[in-house]
Design a protein around this motif. Structure first.
Motif, PDB file in Angstrom:
ATOM      1  N   MET A  40       0.845  -1.180   0.000  1.00 13.78           N
ATOM      2  CA  MET A  40       0.000   0.000   0.000  1.00 13.78           C
ATOM      3  C   MET A  40       0.887   1.239   0.000  1.00 13.78           C
ATOM      4  N   ALA A  41       0.617   2.188  -0.879  1.00 11.90           N
ATOM      5  CA  ALA A  41       1.404   3.418  -0.990  1.00 11.90           C
ATOM      6  C   ALA A  41       1.301   4.234   0.283  1.00 11.90           C
ATOM      7  N   GLY A  42       2.413   4.794   0.692  1.00 10.34           N
ATOM      8  CA  GLY A  42       2.433   5.679   1.853  1.00 10.34           C
ATOM      9  C   GLY A  42       2.308   4.961   3.180  1.00 10.34           C
ATOM     10  N   ALA A  43       2.466   3.635   3.189  1.00  6.27           N
ATOM     11  CA  ALA A  43       2.228   2.861   4.392  1.00  6.27           C
ATOM     12  C   ALA A  43       3.435   2.791   5.320  1.00  6.27           C
ATOM     13  N   HIS A  44       4.588   3.252   4.890  1.00  8.27           N
ATOM     14  CA  HIS A  44       5.797   3.073   5.683  1.00  8.27           C
ATOM     15  C   HIS A  44       6.170   4.345   6.443  1.00  8.27           C
ATOM     16  N   SER A  45       6.510   4.149   7.716  1.00  8.39           N
ATOM     17  CA  SER A  45       6.934   5.260   8.575  1.00  8.39           C
ATOM     18  C   SER A  45       8.156   4.827   9.355  1.00  8.39           C
ATOM     19  N   LEU A  46       9.060   5.761   9.554  1.00 12.66           N
ATOM     20  CA  LEU A  46      10.162   5.501  10.472  1.00 12.66           C
ATOM     21  C   LEU A  46       9.934   6.344  11.714  1.00 12.66           C
ATOM     22  N   LYS A  47      10.371   5.820  12.858  1.00 10.43           N
ATOM     23  CA  LYS A  47      10.112   6.486  14.130  1.00 10.43           C
ATOM     24  C   LYS A  47      11.356   6.479  15.001  1.00 10.43           C
TER      25      LYS A  47
END
Length: 142
Positions: free
Chosen positions: A1-8
């Protein structure tokens, strides 16, 4: 899914949230821990332009600036960075410290610049903590 990745990344800073916010919402504050080459007023709806020697330039539009969080949207940057968002949240922590979390989200995948940015945010957050706690300017990048 597009835009599904986040780094924290999450750190604890021995200072109150107002002091941390100033380091993230003023040009002088950003110069203290990020890069000495900062352009912008910090007003809502305007952009920060962050320039780095030998590295890509970034522009971040300031979309939210509240006591508990700040939201930037990348408008200039390399690769898939444009359109991603950086959200900084603040919460009181034990001993008068502030818990600070940055979430850099909206990545279309978890490769290439996503991996590079994860490493860079780790270094930036360490410099943010040192700057806020000591008041000594030491930008992560020149």
């Amino acid at each position: 899914m597009a835009g599904a990745h986040s780094l924290k990344h999450e750190i604890f800073i021995s200072a109150d949230a107002d002091k941390v916010r100033k380091a993230l919402s003023t040009a002088d504050g950003l110069r203290g821990w990020n890069t000495p080459h900062v352009e912008g007023s910090g007003a809502l709806g305007t952009s920060w332009t962050l320039k780095y020697s030998g590295r890509p330039e970034f522009s971040w539009r300031i979309d939210q600036d509240n006591p508990e969080d700040i939201l930037w949207t990348c408008t200039t940057g390399p690769g898939d960075a444009v359109g991603t968002t950086a959200t900084f949240t603040f919460a009181p922590a034990e001993g008068g410290r502030t818990k600070v979390r940055v979430t850099h989200g909206g990545w279309p995948h978890d490769e290439a610049n996503f991996i590079k940015c994860n490493t860079i945010w780790g270094a930036l957050m360490d410099h943010l903590r040192e700057y806020v706690e000591t008041g000594v300017s030491d930008p992560a990048f020149s």
